[in-house]
Structures are given as structure tokens and as C-alpha cells.
Design a protein around this motif. Structure first.
Motif, PDB file in Angstrom:
ATOM      1  N   ALA A 192      -6.073  -1.710  -5.779  1.00  0.00           N
ATOM      2  CA  ALA A 192      -4.992  -2.594  -6.234  1.00  0.00           C
ATOM      3  C   ALA A 192      -4.352  -3.299  -5.042  1.00  0.00           C
ATOM      4  O   ALA A 192      -4.071  -4.500  -5.093  1.00  0.00           O
ATOM      5  N   PHE A 193      -4.147  -2.567  -3.957  1.00  0.00           N
ATOM      6  CA  PHE A 193      -3.610  -3.158  -2.721  1.00  0.00           C
ATOM      7  C   PHE A 193      -4.516  -4.295  -2.233  1.00  0.00           C
ATOM      8  O   PHE A 193      -4.035  -5.362  -1.865  1.00  0.00           O
ATOM      9  N   GLU A 194      -5.830  -4.072  -2.256  1.00  0.00           N
ATOM     10  CA  GLU A 194      -6.761  -5.109  -1.811  1.00  0.00           C
ATOM     11  C   GLU A 194      -6.673  -6.372  -2.668  1.00  0.00           C
ATOM     12  O   GLU A 194      -6.908  -7.471  -2.174  1.00  0.00           O
ATOM     13  N   ARG A 195      -6.331  -6.197  -3.943  1.00  0.00           N
ATOM     14  CA  ARG A 195      -6.169  -7.343  -4.844  1.00  0.00           C
ATOM     15  C   ARG A 195      -4.767  -7.939  -4.773  1.00  0.00           C
ATOM     16  O   ARG A 195      -4.466  -8.919  -5.448  1.00  0.00           O
ATOM     17  N   GLY A 196      -3.876  -7.306  -3.980  1.00  0.00           N
ATOM     18  CA  GLY A 196      -2.501  -7.783  -3.870  1.00  0.00           C
ATOM     19  C   GLY A 196      -1.647  -7.377  -5.047  1.00  0.00           C
ATOM     20  O   GLY A 196      -0.640  -8.016  -5.347  1.00  0.00           O
ATOM     21  N   GLU A 197      -2.027  -6.268  -5.713  1.00  0.00           N
ATOM     22  CA  GLU A 197      -1.325  -5.825  -6.926  1.00  0.00           C
ATOM     23  C   GLU A 197      -0.597  -4.502  -6.703  1.00  0.00           C
ATOM     24  O   GLU A 197      -1.043  -3.661  -5.940  1.00  0.00           O
ATOM     25  N   GLU A 198       0.486  -4.343  -7.434  1.00  0.00           N
ATOM     26  CA  GLU A 198       1.157  -3.037  -7.457  1.00  0.00           C
ATOM     27  C   GLU A 198       0.366  -2.123  -8.375  1.00  0.00           C
ATOM     28  O   GLU A 198      -0.097  -2.526  -9.442  1.00  0.00           O
TER      29      GLU A 198
ATOM     30  N   LEU B 221       0.835  -1.203   0.000  1.00  0.00           N
ATOM     31  CA  LEU B 221       0.000   0.000   0.000  1.00  0.00           C
ATOM     32  C   LEU B 221       0.869   1.253   0.000  1.00  0.00           C
ATOM     33  O   LEU B 221       0.586   2.202  -0.740  1.00  0.00           O
ATOM     34  N   LYS B 222       1.915   1.273   0.791  1.00  0.00           N
ATOM     35  CA  LYS B 222       2.823   2.436   0.791  1.00  0.00           C
ATOM     36  C   LYS B 222       3.405   2.663  -0.598  1.00  0.00           C
ATOM     37  O   LYS B 222       3.478   3.794  -1.074  1.00  0.00           O
ATOM     38  N   ARG B 223       3.809   1.594  -1.234  1.00  0.00           N
ATOM     39  CA  ARG B 223       4.363   1.682  -2.596  1.00  0.00           C
ATOM     40  C   ARG B 223       3.311   2.223  -3.564  1.00  0.00           C
ATOM     41  O   ARG B 223       3.597   3.086  -4.394  1.00  0.00           O
ATOM     42  N   ASN B 224       2.093   1.717  -3.454  1.00  0.00           N
ATOM     43  CA  ASN B 224       1.016   2.182  -4.322  1.00  0.00           C
ATOM     44  C   ASN B 224       0.736   3.668  -4.094  1.00  0.00           C
ATOM     45  O   ASN B 224       0.551   4.431  -5.054  1.00  0.00           O
ATOM     46  N   PHE B 225       0.711   4.097  -2.843  1.00  0.00           N
ATOM     47  CA  PHE B 225       0.487   5.510  -2.547  1.00  0.00           C
ATOM     48  C   PHE B 225       1.653   6.364  -3.033  1.00  0.00           C
ATOM     49  O   PHE B 225       1.457   7.503  -3.455  1.00  0.00           O
ATOM     50  N   ASP B 226       2.871   5.835  -2.991  1.00  0.00           N
ATOM     51  CA  ASP B 226       4.028   6.562  -3.534  1.00  0.00           C
ATOM     52  C   ASP B 226       3.841   6.844  -5.022  1.00  0.00           C
ATOM     53  O   ASP B 226       4.235   7.907  -5.512  1.00  0.00           O
TER      54      ASP B 226
END
Length: 91
Positions: free
Chosen positions: A80-86, A11-16
């Protein structure tokens, strides 16, 4: 293919990714703390380190004070985080 990131790190990566795409917005906003040079996405939601991927919900993030376009991207990054995806921001 296996993701390099999992859990809250994902999630941190996705928010970045969202913050990088909307860097112009964050550079124009007032910094929250004297040591900061600009605003950051992390200033607009609860601290992610207090959650695990199983205890976190969208509502618990308490996202606030962001324009609609940034908020839409954050929702997509969270999904995407909920699906386990970047999350990759659309061009």
C-alpha cells in the motif's frame, strides 16, 4: 482524495495499523530494551528514518522473527505504501 501522509510517514502509519491489529502478539513477546513494556514492530526491521521513500526497498527493511500472519500484513502494508495508499487492516 489526497492522503494526509506521504513518504516514510505513510509507511510508519501503515505499520502502526499492522501493530495495532496484532497487539496481542507484541504484548506477549519480550521487550527489546529495559525501558520498554512490550515488544514493538519497529524492533523487527531496520530504522525507517535512515531511508527516503525513493531509497527504501522491501529487502532493505530486513524484516525478521515474525509469525507468517503478521508478516503477510506487513507485506500488504508495504505494498500500500508503494502505491501511495494508507493501509487498512482487514477485519
Amino acid at each position: 482524495m489526497m492522503n494526509k501522509y506521504t513518504g516514510i510517514e505513510l509507511l510508519k502509519r501503515n505499520f502502526d495499523q499492522v501493530e495495532a491489529k496484532h497487539i496481542g502478539f507484541f504484548e506477549k513477546e519480550e521487550p527489546r530494551w529495559p525501558s520498554e513494556k512490550r515488544d514493538y514492530l519497529r524492533n523487527h526491521h531496520q530504522n525507517l528514518d535512515q531511508f527516503t521513500s525513493t531509497t527504501l526497498t522491501w529487502e532493505k527493511l530486513k524484516i525478521n522473527t515474525l509469525p507468517d500472519d503478521v508478516l503477510r500484513e506487513i507485506r500488504a502494508a508495504y505494498a500500500a505504501f508503494e502505491r501511495g495508499e494508507e493501509y487498512q487492516t482487514p477485519e
